[in-house]
Design a protein around this motif. Structure first.
Motif, PDB file in Angstrom:
ATOM      1  N   ARG A 163      21.101  52.450 -18.706  1.00 19.43           N
ATOM      2  CA  ARG A 163      19.721  51.991 -19.161  1.00 19.43           C
ATOM      3  C   ARG A 163      18.555  53.332 -19.565  1.00 19.43           C
ATOM      4  N   SER A 164      19.422  54.488 -19.001  1.00 13.88           N
ATOM      5  CA  SER A 164      18.096  55.627 -20.622  1.00 13.88           C
ATOM      6  C   SER A 164      18.779  55.570 -21.631  1.00 13.88           C
ATOM      7  N   TRP A 168      16.888  54.757 -24.920  1.00 15.06           N
ATOM      8  CA  TRP A 168      16.892  56.041 -25.996  1.00 15.06           C
ATOM      9  C   TRP A 168      17.326  55.055 -27.311  1.00 15.06           C
ATOM     10  N   ASN A 172      12.723  53.455 -27.375  1.00 13.75           N
ATOM     11  CA  ASN A 172      12.163  53.166 -25.580  1.00 13.75           C
ATOM     12  C   ASN A 172      11.093  52.129 -26.742  1.00 13.75           C
ATOM     13  N   TYR A 269      14.761  46.819 -20.648  1.00 12.20           N
ATOM     14  CA  TYR A 269      15.854  48.308 -20.570  1.00 12.20           C
ATOM     15  C   TYR A 269      16.263  48.104 -18.892  1.00 12.20           C
ATOM     16  N   SER A 270      15.209  48.365 -17.784  1.00 11.49           N
ATOM     17  CA  SER A 270      14.771  48.367 -16.093  1.00 11.49           C
ATOM     18  C   SER A 270      15.210  46.890 -15.741  1.00 11.49           C
TER      19      SER A 270
ATOM     20  N   ALA B 315      11.507  59.656 -20.079  1.00 18.24           N
ATOM     21  CA  ALA B 315      12.079  59.639 -18.866  1.00 18.24           C
ATOM     22  C   ALA B 315      13.732  59.263 -18.962  1.00 18.24           C
ATOM     23  N   TRP B 316      14.115  58.663 -20.548  1.00 18.11           N
ATOM     24  CA  TRP B 316      15.130  59.004 -20.302  1.00 18.11           C
ATOM     25  C   TRP B 316      16.225  60.342 -20.249  1.00 18.11           C
ATOM     26  N   TRP B 317      15.993  61.042 -20.319  1.00 22.36           N
ATOM     27  CA  TRP B 317      16.233  62.645 -20.527  1.00 22.36           C
ATOM     28  C   TRP B 317      16.793  63.424 -19.303  1.00 22.36           C
ATOM     29  N   ASP B 319      17.929  61.101 -16.584  1.00 25.31           N
ATOM     30  CA  ASP B 319      19.469  60.403 -16.311  1.00 25.31           C
ATOM     31  C   ASP B 319      20.293  60.949 -16.527  1.00 25.31           C
TER      32      ASP B 319
END
Lengths: 365, 353
Positions: A163-164, A168, A172, A269-270, B315-317, B319
């Motif tokens: 999901r990250s 990306w 976002n 995304y989440s 936030a994604w980094w 994970d």
């Protein structure tokens, strides 16, 4: 006394039916249907209405089951193959759907989050999305096949990061596609009153059926799942077969990504496809397939997927809160699994035998 | 030359468990040294380490339970759900039913024990796949949490707040703040509980008969059965202990956050599994160590701290780094085990030849 041979004949008949794998989801479906017939018959009513664009659409609870259960059914196809070949499950499908959906929207929207017109044809976006999902599948498959990791652990990596990565891909932002053609895949094609996701699921099922019929992949997957060493001695390459299974699951995930993003025209995304991996695994289990690999029945899994959606819709119609649904689902699943557990079945059949043997002697005394 | 040979012999004689554990400890220490020299200041204070432990005490306890289950060859993904359920039940009990801390603790233990009993029975005696059983357990716990209470809220109970704010000072490790005042380093009660549990589990797994039978069952069920080990009871015990530890972990989590919410501890089961794996437990069973798990949890949260402190704060980094770390560890483990197996096979060939 006269009823006795009759009963044993019926017993044998039922035992024969019970041995059929597809019986488990069918029985569950029957139970739910009987429940609805008693409690609320309006569940089965289907009416032809016209949506905002003036196109004819079918509405009703049953239609909503086959509509929203389609993603699950498509996933169940790939998941069954993966389960059969590698003896484990892929828990990254939800994250995979997020990635492929994000890629599709990225290609459609370009750099502008909400463009007036789509920047690329849908088919190109879909193919690139499928490619991304297949790449994820290949990554999982390589970890399982070549590094011999347990499938659940190997897919835990993408489960954590997926999901990250999806966030990306689009930096976002939440791209929105307003094009009406894009909405067809998650809604209705003008002139056809059946929801498109269901049609896509049928196409996927037919393609898989043809693949299993005309190639040996199904047989090979079972062979690898039952005994890897033996299949190697028989000249198969277990690693390649496992990898293929994961890539096929990846393609299924890509299709689901298209349907899911098309339903809303955007992505969160989440939340997108949250917990769908659990439902997909349950569909495979409900289809009576051994989760430790080996023999499988594709149609039983697909039916299992629709039964799970049936159950969910049933719970909704009983005004259960969406967040609480999982608790009821868990109870049903546990009951089903306990009933189909070999240990319980054995005990049950022994009890039946005892009861049968005990009755005549009791009447004699 | 002789030194190299000695090291090689030493590595060869090491068991898989010890080798994988020491790799984790080594990686953790190297990471911490890099953090100290590369990022400076913050990481030289012992309080940074203690803060990591404060925030992850519950995760340590949950991971211990998971390590035990994984050593015996199973899996439990219900621990996160049980944690959420425990904190919600305790919160409701304390605030709406006027309960006290002791009964809340009993509720926590009871919930954990109940989950452990049911799941253990289904898995060990009815022989249903652990994944499916605990998956249903997770669904059940999460759903039940929202049935108990829908909205998140903070607990106001006085006795509980007093307990929550207890800080145990660690003498001699404090630091001076900007104004030159000395501030003691502290840990929360949860950390003490977690460390005691790690120590108890370590002793149990290392030196008791029950502890060794977990390894035997996980390593090879058939051989364990032939050795006269009660395989079913061992599996049952593993899941029972894991459930109980999930209850305790849930209470520690509750003590740390001081609120009940249906979204508490979401994804905690995957964090716990990842920590156990990084700590050197193998999901195939028979290999693992709670001491490694402790360092697995610490390494996982240390890398999160490092990532956010070097400025990658999107936030994604977080994970993606965690996943990359998990990936590297898994591949290294699988390569090491494969290489050692090959060496082992070739050694036995030499002996027979």
């Amino acid at each position: 006394m006269t009823a006795k041979p009759n009963r044993s004949g019926a017993g044998a008949f039922f035992a024969g039916l019970l041995r059929h794998q597809i019986m488990i989801p069918l029985a569950a479906m029957l139970l739910l249907t009987i429940f609805h017939l008693i409690v609320d018959r309006s569940f089965f009513s289907i009416s032809l209405m016209h949506n905002v664009n003036g196109d004819p659409v079918l509405t009703g609870s049953i239609i909503s089951v086959i509509d929203s259960g389609s993603e699950l059914a498509i996933l169940a196809i790939g998941m069954t193959l993966v389960t059969a070949a590698s003896g484990g499950q892929d828990i990254s499908v939800g994250a995979g759907i997020a990635i492929s959906g994000s890629v599709i929207l990225r290609v459609l929207c370009g750099t502008n989050p909400s463009p007036e017109h789509m920047q690329a044809p849908i088919i190109v976006a879909f193919l690139i999305g499928c490619l991304a999902a297949a790449a994820c599948g290949a990554f999982n498959g390589a970890l399982v096949a070549f590094f011999r990791l347990q499938p659940m652990v190997a897919t835990l990596i993408l489960f954590t990061a997926g999901r990250s990565i999806a966030a990306w891909v689009n930096n976002n932002r939440l791209p929105v596609v307003n094009d009406i053609e894009f909405k067809y895949f998650g809604g209705y094609i003008p002139g056809i009153p059946i929801p498109t996701p269901f049609l896509i699921a049928i196409v996927c099922f037919i393609v898989t059926w043809a693949m299993l019929k005309f190639t040996n992949i199904g047989l090979y997957a079972q062979a690898v799942g039952i005994n890897e060493k033996t299949s190697r001695l028989n000249g198969l390459n277990p690693a390649v077969i496992k990898l293929t299974a994961y890539v096929i699951l990846g393609l299924c995930v890509g299709v689901c990504g298209l349907i899911k993003t098309s339903r809303v025209g955007s992505i969160n995304y989440s939340v997108i496809a949250k917990d769908i991996e659990m439902d997909a695994i349950l569909a495979v289990a409900l289809g009576g397939n051994a989760l430790s690999g080996g023999k499988f029945s594709m149609s039983a899994s697909v039916l299992g997927a629709y039964v799970i959606q049936y159950l969910t819709t049933t719970l909704y119609s009983l005004n259960v809160r969406p967040a609480a649904i999982s608790a009821y689902k868990a109870v049903v699943v546990i009951l089903l699994v306990v009933c189909s557990a070999p240990a319980v079945r054995e005990k049950f059949s022994r009890l039946m035998k005892k009861a049968r043997a005990g009755k005549p002697s009791g009447s004699a005394a | 030359m002789t030194a190299v040979k000695k090291i090689r012999g030493f590595l060869r004689n090491m068991s898989d468990t010890n080798l994988l554990t020491s790799i984790t400890v080594f990686v953790f220490i190297v990471m911490y040294l890099i953090a100290i020299f590369g990022l400076g200041e913050g990481f030289t204070k012992p309080q940074t380490l203690f803060n990591i432990m404060n925030a992850n005490a519950a995760l340590i306890i949950l991971s211990c339970g998971l390590t035990l289950v994984m050593i015996s060859g199973g899996i439990d993904i219900s621990v996160g759900g049980v944690t959420a359920l425990v904190s919600m039940c305790c919160a409701v009990h304390l605030d709406y039913q006027g309960g006290n801390v002791l009964t809340a603790l009993l509720i926590a233990l009871g919930i954990g024990l109940a989950f452990g009993l049911v799941q253990g029975y289904l898995i060990a005696y009815l022989e249903i796949q652990p994944f499916i059983v605990t998956l249903a357990g997770m669904f059940f716990a999460r759903g039940l949490t929202t049935i108990v209470h829908t909205d998140p809220f903070n607990v106001q109970n006085e006795g509980f707040l007093k307990l929550k704010d207890i800080r145990i000072n660690v003498p001699g490790l404090g630091s001076y703040n900007r104004h030159g005042a000395y501030i003691d380093a502290y840990v929360e009660i949860g950390v003490i509980v977690a460390l005691v549990i790690v120590a108890l589990m370590f002793v149990m797994l290392k030196w008791t008969r029950t502890g060794r039978s977990f390894y035997a069952v996980g390593g090879n069920r058939q051989s364990a059965l032939m050795l006269g080990i009660n395989v079913r009871r061992t599996t049952f015990l593993a899941h029972l202990t894991c459930g109980l530890l999930a209850g305790i972990g849930g209470f520690v989590y509750f003590m740390h956050v001081g609120s009940g919410s249906p979204s508490h501890a979401s994804g905690e089961e995957m964090n716990a599994i990842a920590s156990s794996i990084i700590g050197g437990t193998m999901l195939t069973g028979g290999v693992g160590n709670v001491f490694g798990t402790l360092f697995g949890v610490l390494a996982l949260s240390l890398i999160k701290t490092i990532v956010s402190s070097i400025g990658l704060d999107q936030a994604w980094w977080k994970d993606i780094t965690v996943a990359a770390m998990l990936c590297i560890f898994l591949i290294v483990q699988s390569v090491i085990v494969a290489v050692r197996k090959r060496i082992g096979v070739s050694a036995s060939k030499q002996k027979t030849g």
